[in-house]
Motif scaffolding. Sequence first.
Motif, PDB file in Angstrom:
ATOM      1  N   UNK A  65       0.839  -1.199   0.000  1.00 25.17           N
ATOM      2  CA  UNK A  65       0.000   0.000   0.000  1.00 25.17           C
ATOM      3  C   UNK A  65       0.885   1.265   0.000  1.00 25.17           C
ATOM      4  N   UNK A  66       0.498   2.228  -0.811  1.00 29.57           N
ATOM      5  CA  UNK A  66       1.235   3.497  -0.799  1.00 29.57           C
ATOM      6  C   UNK A  66       2.487   3.498  -1.657  1.00 29.57           C
ATOM      7  N   UNK A  67       2.697   2.384  -2.419  1.00 26.99           N
ATOM      8  CA  UNK A  67       3.836   2.369  -3.345  1.00 26.99           C
ATOM      9  C   UNK A  67       3.304   2.342  -4.780  1.00 26.99           C
ATOM     10  N   UNK A  68       4.179   2.565  -5.715  1.00 23.49           N
ATOM     11  CA  UNK A  68       3.753   2.567  -7.108  1.00 23.49           C
ATOM     12  C   UNK A  68       4.745   1.788  -7.949  1.00 23.49           C
ATOM     13  N   UNK A  69       4.242   1.206  -9.047  1.00 22.88           N
ATOM     14  CA  UNK A  69       5.143   0.615 -10.028  1.00 22.88           C
ATOM     15  C   UNK A  69       5.306   1.636 -11.141  1.00 22.88           C
ATOM     16  N   UNK A  78      13.734   8.669   5.316  1.00 20.53           N
ATOM     17  CA  UNK A  78      12.490   9.397   5.092  1.00 20.53           C
ATOM     18  C   UNK A  78      12.723  10.690   4.318  1.00 20.53           C
ATOM     19  N   UNK A  79      13.981  11.117   4.212  1.00 28.28           N
ATOM     20  CA  UNK A  79      14.310  12.363   3.521  1.00 28.28           C
ATOM     21  C   UNK A  79      15.803  12.314   3.202  1.00 28.28           C
ATOM     22  N   UNK A  80      16.270  13.257   2.394  1.00 24.77           N
ATOM     23  CA  UNK A  80      17.635  13.133   1.896  1.00 24.77           C
ATOM     24  C   UNK A  80      18.717  13.834   2.694  1.00 24.77           C
ATOM     25  N   UNK A  81      18.369  14.959   3.322  1.00 23.55           N
ATOM     26  CA  UNK A  81      19.417  15.829   3.883  1.00 23.55           C
ATOM     27  C   UNK A  81      20.318  15.130   4.902  1.00 23.55           C
ATOM     28  N   UNK A 113      14.662   7.524  -3.777  1.00 21.09           N
ATOM     29  CA  UNK A 113      13.392   7.147  -3.169  1.00 21.09           C
ATOM     30  C   UNK A 113      13.434   7.418  -1.664  1.00 21.09           C
ATOM     31  N   UNK A 114      12.297   7.841  -1.094  1.00 22.57           N
ATOM     32  CA  UNK A 114      12.180   8.074   0.350  1.00 22.57           C
ATOM     33  C   UNK A 114      10.997   7.277   0.876  1.00 22.57           C
ATOM     34  N   UNK A 115      11.010   6.987   2.176  1.00 21.24           N
ATOM     35  CA  UNK A 115       9.994   6.115   2.779  1.00 21.24           C
ATOM     36  C   UNK A 115       9.389   6.763   4.015  1.00 21.24           C
ATOM     37  N   UNK A 116       8.086   6.923   4.007  1.00 20.53           N
ATOM     38  CA  UNK A 116       7.406   7.458   5.194  1.00 20.53           C
ATOM     39  C   UNK A 116       6.090   6.705   5.368  1.00 20.53           C
ATOM     40  N   UNK A 170       2.477   9.289  -0.661  1.00 19.35           N
ATOM     41  CA  UNK A 170       2.771   7.869  -0.787  1.00 19.35           C
ATOM     42  C   UNK A 170       3.679   7.416   0.344  1.00 19.35           C
ATOM     43  N   UNK A 171       3.848   6.108   0.440  1.00 14.84           N
ATOM     44  CA  UNK A 171       4.773   5.574   1.455  1.00 14.84           C
ATOM     45  C   UNK A 171       6.167   5.411   0.872  1.00 14.84           C
ATOM     46  N   UNK A 172       6.225   5.161  -0.432  1.00 11.32           N
ATOM     47  CA  UNK A 172       7.508   5.285  -1.129  1.00 11.32           C
ATOM     48  C   UNK A 172       7.319   6.385  -2.160  1.00 11.32           C
ATOM     49  N   UNK A 173       8.142   7.418  -2.107  1.00  9.80           N
ATOM     50  CA  UNK A 173       8.061   8.483  -3.099  1.00  9.80           C
ATOM     51  C   UNK A 173       9.476   8.904  -3.457  1.00  9.80           C
ATOM     52  N   UNK A 174       9.585   9.723  -4.496  1.00 14.26           N
ATOM     53  CA  UNK A 174      10.915  10.094  -4.971  1.00 14.26           C
ATOM     54  C   UNK A 174      11.145  11.592  -4.844  1.00 14.26           C
ATOM     55  N   UNK A 175      12.374  11.909  -4.506  1.00 17.29           N
ATOM     56  CA  UNK A 175      12.727  13.318  -4.326  1.00 17.29           C
ATOM     57  C   UNK A 175      13.947  13.672  -5.142  1.00 17.29           C
ATOM     58  N   UNK A 176      13.899  14.859  -5.726  1.00 18.60           N
ATOM     59  CA  UNK A 176      15.113  15.493  -6.220  1.00 18.60           C
ATOM     60  C   UNK A 176      15.515  16.473  -5.128  1.00 18.60           C
ATOM     61  N   UNK A 177      16.747  16.378  -4.662  1.00 15.38           N
ATOM     62  CA  UNK A 177      17.159  17.278  -3.588  1.00 15.38           C
ATOM     63  C   UNK A 177      18.531  17.860  -3.841  1.00 15.38           C
ATOM     64  N   UNK A 178      18.803  18.996  -3.220  1.00 15.89           N
ATOM     65  CA  UNK A 178      20.136  19.598  -3.306  1.00 15.89           C
ATOM     66  C   UNK A 178      20.540  20.063  -1.911  1.00 15.89           C
TER      67      UNK A 178
END
Length: 448
Positions: A7-11, A80-83, A109-112, A121-129
């Motif tokens: 649940x909360x993930x995507x293909x 859960x986050x990139x920093x 990918x991040x997980x919350x 979502x429970x798995x989502x993707x982030x672009x971070x700097x």
Amino acid sequence: MTLKRPKGTQDIVPGIINKWKTVEGIASSAAEQFGFREIRTPVFEETSLYVRSVGDTSDVVTKEMYTVSSKGSDTFTLRPEGTAGVIRAMLENGIMNEGFPQKVYYIIPCYRHEKPQAGRYREFRQFGVEMAGSASPYADAEIILLAASVLDGCGLENVSLHLNSIGCPDCRAKYREALREYFEPHRSELCPTCNERLEKNPMRLLDCKSPICKEIAKDAPVITDYLCDDCRAHFEKLKSILDGYEIKYTVDPKIVRGLDYYTRTVFEFISEDIGAQGTVCGGGRYDGLISELGGQPTPALGFGMGLERLIMTMEAAGCEFEPAKTPDLYIAPMGEKAQEKAALLCDAVRRAGYAAEFDLIGRGLKPQMRYADKVKAKFVCVLGDNELESGQAKLKNMRTGEETPVELTDFISVFNSLLINEVFGNGFEDEFSDILSGMQSAPEEPKE
Ligand code: ATP
Ligand code: MG
């Protein structure tokens, strides 16, 4: 029994991968234009890293972490986050000693553990700097400009920048007291989590998503009235730099951001097009985090951009994505001998740098042509007994239907020029023949 994804993930299936490649390409090119270098760190880290950095009163740490234990007593948390992980890696690898500013970016990918809904979502993707080593408001402006440039590159116009300063620990101590005084009389109306927040970290109350808490928070004191002289000057300078770039923003004193480590500048880019989960990008300055994680005190800042929300916003706004890559050539062999030849031709075409496929199933001509159509091959070459005997075949341009005869011994060079003219327009090859011959080594014809 059918197996289902959690649940909360995507293909992300091949049919939509072009959307992801589009945004990842835009994001990484923009980051590199601003001098950020890519960094990759583990998907899991020691749990204590997040408790120390993200903060033990944040939603992420109190409710959303996926924590696993392996053999032994160590516990690990899916990031859960990139920093936090990136700063840990910059410290561990001595990157902070290589001269400032240090600028890195990542796509992860991040997980919350959240309640799944549109844009959450429970798995989502982030672009971070992340940027370390500059206290200048020009650095704040630089990362805001980078985020704006990614959104712009994606073709988005209705994403607005909301800006705030949450000061330094000095300004915040006074502000916290003011918040406590304000919320105390409402204690019984606040949600249980906010009751706890009132004790531990009253600024978190401003980030609560419950409608009742939101309503009460409406008239709460605002941090911008409590900034010390230095924090105020920093914020004023940042605004004037953004004005200089003609970047539009709204100062929004309610933005405090969900993670504990922010200081001074915080910002969000919010889309009006995708409903409640409209925050596409959030970031800010975190001057205290690096020393908190054991490094020298170093000013730093960054942002995270949710790629699912970015793609949703692009879809809602009708933005274009780069089309999926299609084969340059499909070879349709009829019979075993022809398949042998098709395999070698295909190999030579790929070595010349093009994308090529041939039949691997032994199908008749009709289904093969349907396949070539479906995969949107630019050219098709049918190889049967006649073609093998005469040593001559035809290259069919699938867009125009035009057929060009080709000697099998001269296949690659004929295909090469047909394709260049197809992709860049007729006459391109003649006009730029000097450059092209310098760029490409002579294509090799397949062995007989
Ligand atoms: P929100 O207030 O929406 O919960 P957040 O403050 O928790 O967001 P950040 O930690 O700042 O979010 O993460 C940066 C970005 O990552 C967000 O702006 C958003 O675009 C995206 N994001 C955060 N959580 C999720 C999620 N569960 N699913 C999809 N995207 C997310
Ligand atoms: Mg959140």
